[in-house]
Design a protein around this motif. Structure first.
Motif, PDB file in Angstrom:
ATOM      1  N   ASN A   1       0.769  -1.342   0.008  1.00  0.00           N
ATOM      2  CA  ASN A   1       0.113   0.018  -0.055  1.00  0.00           C
ATOM      3  C   ASN A   1       0.903   1.311   0.115  1.00  0.00           C
ATOM      4  N   ILE A   2       1.715   1.529  -0.845  1.00  0.00           N
ATOM      5  CA  ILE A   2       2.389   2.746  -1.072  1.00  0.00           C
ATOM      6  C   ILE A   2       2.037   3.205  -2.481  1.00  0.00           C
ATOM      7  N   ILE A   3       2.211   4.533  -2.479  1.00  0.00           N
ATOM      8  CA  ILE A   3       1.726   5.252  -3.737  1.00  0.00           C
ATOM      9  C   ILE A   3       0.343   5.018  -4.068  1.00  0.00           C
ATOM     10  N   THR A   4      -0.555   5.229  -3.174  1.00  0.00           N
ATOM     11  CA  THR A   4      -1.983   5.084  -3.263  1.00  0.00           C
ATOM     12  C   THR A   4      -2.859   6.410  -3.525  1.00  0.00           C
ATOM     13  N   PHE A   5      -3.750   6.400  -4.063  1.00  0.00           N
ATOM     14  CA  PHE A   5      -4.420   7.573  -4.204  1.00  0.00           C
ATOM     15  C   PHE A   5      -5.985   7.338  -4.295  1.00  0.00           C
ATOM     16  N   VAL A   6      -6.822   8.327  -3.932  1.00  0.00           N
ATOM     17  CA  VAL A   6      -8.283   8.430  -3.711  1.00  0.00           C
ATOM     18  C   VAL A   6      -8.928   8.205  -5.040  1.00  0.00           C
ATOM     19  N   ASN A   7      -9.367   7.136  -5.390  1.00  0.00           N
ATOM     20  CA  ASN A   7     -10.151   6.992  -6.803  1.00  0.00           C
ATOM     21  C   ASN A   7     -11.660   7.318  -6.666  1.00  0.00           C
ATOM     22  N   GLY A   8     -12.116   8.170  -7.437  1.00  0.00           N
ATOM     23  CA  GLY A   8     -13.715   8.305  -7.129  1.00  0.00           C
ATOM     24  C   GLY A   8     -14.237   7.444  -7.944  1.00  0.00           C
TER      25      GLY A   8
ATOM     26  N   ALA B   1     -15.197   7.774 -11.057  1.00  0.00           N
ATOM     27  CA  ALA B   1     -14.776   7.801 -12.445  1.00  0.00           C
ATOM     28  C   ALA B   1     -13.609   6.660 -12.646  1.00  0.00           C
ATOM     29  N   PHE B   2     -12.879   6.505 -11.864  1.00  0.00           N
ATOM     30  CA  PHE B   2     -11.599   5.881 -11.658  1.00  0.00           C
ATOM     31  C   PHE B   2     -12.333   4.526 -11.562  1.00  0.00           C
ATOM     32  N   ASN B   3     -13.186   4.318 -10.672  1.00  0.00           N
ATOM     33  CA  ASN B   3     -13.877   2.739 -10.750  1.00  0.00           C
ATOM     34  C   ASN B   3     -14.467   2.492 -11.878  1.00  0.00           C
ATOM     35  N   ILE B   4     -15.176   3.217 -12.480  1.00  0.00           N
ATOM     36  CA  ILE B   4     -15.846   3.012 -13.531  1.00  0.00           C
ATOM     37  C   ILE B   4     -15.021   2.769 -14.644  1.00  0.00           C
ATOM     38  N   ILE B   5     -13.978   3.630 -14.861  1.00  0.00           N
ATOM     39  CA  ILE B   5     -12.883   3.281 -15.925  1.00  0.00           C
ATOM     40  C   ILE B   5     -12.135   2.039 -15.642  1.00  0.00           C
ATOM     41  N   GLY B   6     -11.999   1.827 -14.485  1.00  0.00           N
ATOM     42  CA  GLY B   6     -11.104   0.608 -13.956  1.00  0.00           C
ATOM     43  C   GLY B   6     -12.019  -0.564 -14.339  1.00  0.00           C
ATOM     44  N   VAL B   7     -13.125  -0.817 -14.172  1.00  0.00           N
ATOM     45  CA  VAL B   7     -13.919  -1.742 -14.299  1.00  0.00           C
ATOM     46  C   VAL B   7     -14.011  -2.126 -15.788  1.00  0.00           C
TER      47      VAL B   7
ATOM     48  N   LEU C   1      -4.261  -3.829 -20.198  1.00  0.00           N
ATOM     49  CA  LEU C   1      -5.521  -3.351 -19.891  1.00  0.00           C
ATOM     50  C   LEU C   1      -6.031  -3.926 -18.499  1.00  0.00           C
ATOM     51  N   THR C   2      -5.834  -5.006 -18.324  1.00  0.00           N
ATOM     52  CA  THR C   2      -6.357  -5.750 -17.103  1.00  0.00           C
ATOM     53  C   THR C   2      -5.661  -5.213 -15.788  1.00  0.00           C
ATOM     54  N   PHE C   3      -4.316  -4.979 -16.025  1.00  0.00           N
ATOM     55  CA  PHE C   3      -3.532  -4.733 -14.759  1.00  0.00           C
ATOM     56  C   PHE C   3      -3.827  -3.093 -14.764  1.00  0.00           C
ATOM     57  N   LEU C   4      -4.116  -2.392 -15.704  1.00  0.00           N
ATOM     58  CA  LEU C   4      -4.242  -0.869 -15.524  1.00  0.00           C
ATOM     59  C   LEU C   4      -5.661  -0.822 -14.880  1.00  0.00           C
ATOM     60  N   GLY C   5      -6.669  -1.457 -15.476  1.00  0.00           N
ATOM     61  CA  GLY C   5      -8.037  -1.296 -14.931  1.00  0.00           C
ATOM     62  C   GLY C   5      -7.914  -1.647 -13.498  1.00  0.00           C
ATOM     63  N   TYR C   6      -7.428  -2.749 -13.029  1.00  0.00           N
ATOM     64  CA  TYR C   6      -7.450  -3.101 -11.597  1.00  0.00           C
ATOM     65  C   TYR C   6      -6.762  -2.285 -10.787  1.00  0.00           C
ATOM     66  N   SER C   7      -5.554  -1.588 -11.210  1.00  0.00           N
ATOM     67  CA  SER C   7      -4.777  -0.442 -10.566  1.00  0.00           C
ATOM     68  C   SER C   7      -5.699   0.864 -10.310  1.00  0.00           C
ATOM     69  N   LEU C   8      -6.427   1.155 -11.361  1.00  0.00           N
ATOM     70  CA  LEU C   8      -7.235   2.127 -11.276  1.00  0.00           C
ATOM     71  C   LEU C   8      -8.375   1.996 -10.210  1.00  0.00           C
ATOM     72  N   TYR C   9      -8.960   0.828 -10.379  1.00  0.00           N
ATOM     73  CA  TYR C   9     -10.220   0.362  -9.484  1.00  0.00           C
ATOM     74  C   TYR C   9      -9.628   0.414  -7.953  1.00  0.00           C
ATOM     75  N   VAL C  10      -8.603  -0.236  -7.565  1.00  0.00           N
ATOM     76  CA  VAL C  10      -8.113  -0.042  -6.196  1.00  0.00           C
ATOM     77  C   VAL C  10      -7.412   1.138  -5.869  1.00  0.00           C
ATOM     78  N   GLY C  11      -6.966   2.080  -6.881  1.00  0.00           N
ATOM     79  CA  GLY C  11      -6.443   3.392  -6.439  1.00  0.00           C
ATOM     80  C   GLY C  11      -5.107   3.215  -5.855  1.00  0.00           C
ATOM     81  N   SER C  12      -4.134   2.221  -6.800  1.00  0.00           N
ATOM     82  CA  SER C  12      -2.810   1.958  -6.513  1.00  0.00           C
ATOM     83  C   SER C  12      -1.718   2.416  -7.685  1.00  0.00           C
ATOM     84  N   GLY C  13      -0.899   3.702  -7.293  1.00  0.00           N
ATOM     85  CA  GLY C  13       0.196   3.897  -7.958  1.00  0.00           C
ATOM     86  C   GLY C  13       0.997   3.017  -8.085  1.00  0.00           C
ATOM     87  N   TYR C  14       1.410   2.196  -7.137  1.00  0.00           N
ATOM     88  CA  TYR C  14       2.300   1.248  -7.231  1.00  0.00           C
ATOM     89  C   TYR C  14       2.067   0.192  -8.442  1.00  0.00           C
ATOM     90  N   LYS C  15       0.616  -0.414  -8.379  1.00  0.00           N
ATOM     91  CA  LYS C  15       0.325  -1.013  -9.540  1.00  0.00           C
ATOM     92  C   LYS C  15       0.593  -0.552 -10.742  1.00  0.00           C
TER      93      LYS C  15
END
Length: 151
Positions: A26-33, A35-41, A93-107
């Motif tokens: 849990n480093i480099i995390t961000f608050v994902n609203g 929009a990020f959740n929808i784009i991530g999914v 796409l899968t990795f980026l989508g999940y990264s956005l969904y969970v708000g992980s800059g690390y991922k």
């Protein structure tokens, strides 16, 4: 075609990055609203569906190694009509989508490392494919590496 040490290095680094990606750091995390959740999914779903379709279309030619399978054939239909490496694209796409969904800059950072790895791995793979399939050079002219040519 015989695999070389480069084949094993590329696949080893790839699976190492996969392993590092799934470690819950849990480093480099961000608050994902929302929009990020929808784009991530959307990206995650697109990536998974694209991966399944690519694997089915590649069929017996599937291998994690850049060296083509012995007796394989060049697939130029389905997703491969537009993109030379749709499995790499689907993983990204899968990795980026999940990264956005969970708000992980690390991922996201691991996904960027995967993109760099896939660029070099695909260059190496394309040299091998060009030496096996006479039509591969023409195929390159018609298709994009990770996205359709229009991009």
């Amino acid at each position: 075609m015989k695999k070389t040490s480069k084949d094993y290095v590329y696949v080893g680094i790839q699976f190492m990055l996969f392993a590092v990606y799934i470690i819950p750091i849990n480093i480099i995390t961000f608050v994902n609203g929302t929009a990020f959740n929808i784009i991530g999914v959307i990206l995650l779903t697109l990536g998974v569906l694209m991966s399944l379709l690519s694997i089915i279309q590649l069929n017996k030619n599937l291998s994690p190694f850049p060296t083509p399978v012995t007796g394989g054939e060049l697939i130029e239909t389905g997703l491969y009509k537009y993109i030379r490496h749709p499995i790499y694209t689907s993983i990204l796409l899968t990795f980026l989508g999940y990264s956005l969904y969970v708000g992980s800059g690390y991922k996201i950072l691991i996904t960027i490392f995967l993109l760099i790895l896939f660029f070099y791995k695909s260059r190496y793979e394309e040299k091998k494919l060009s030496s096996v399939f006479s039509g591969y050079t023409e195929y390159i002219k018609k298709t994009g590496r990770f996205l359709p040519k229009a991009f």
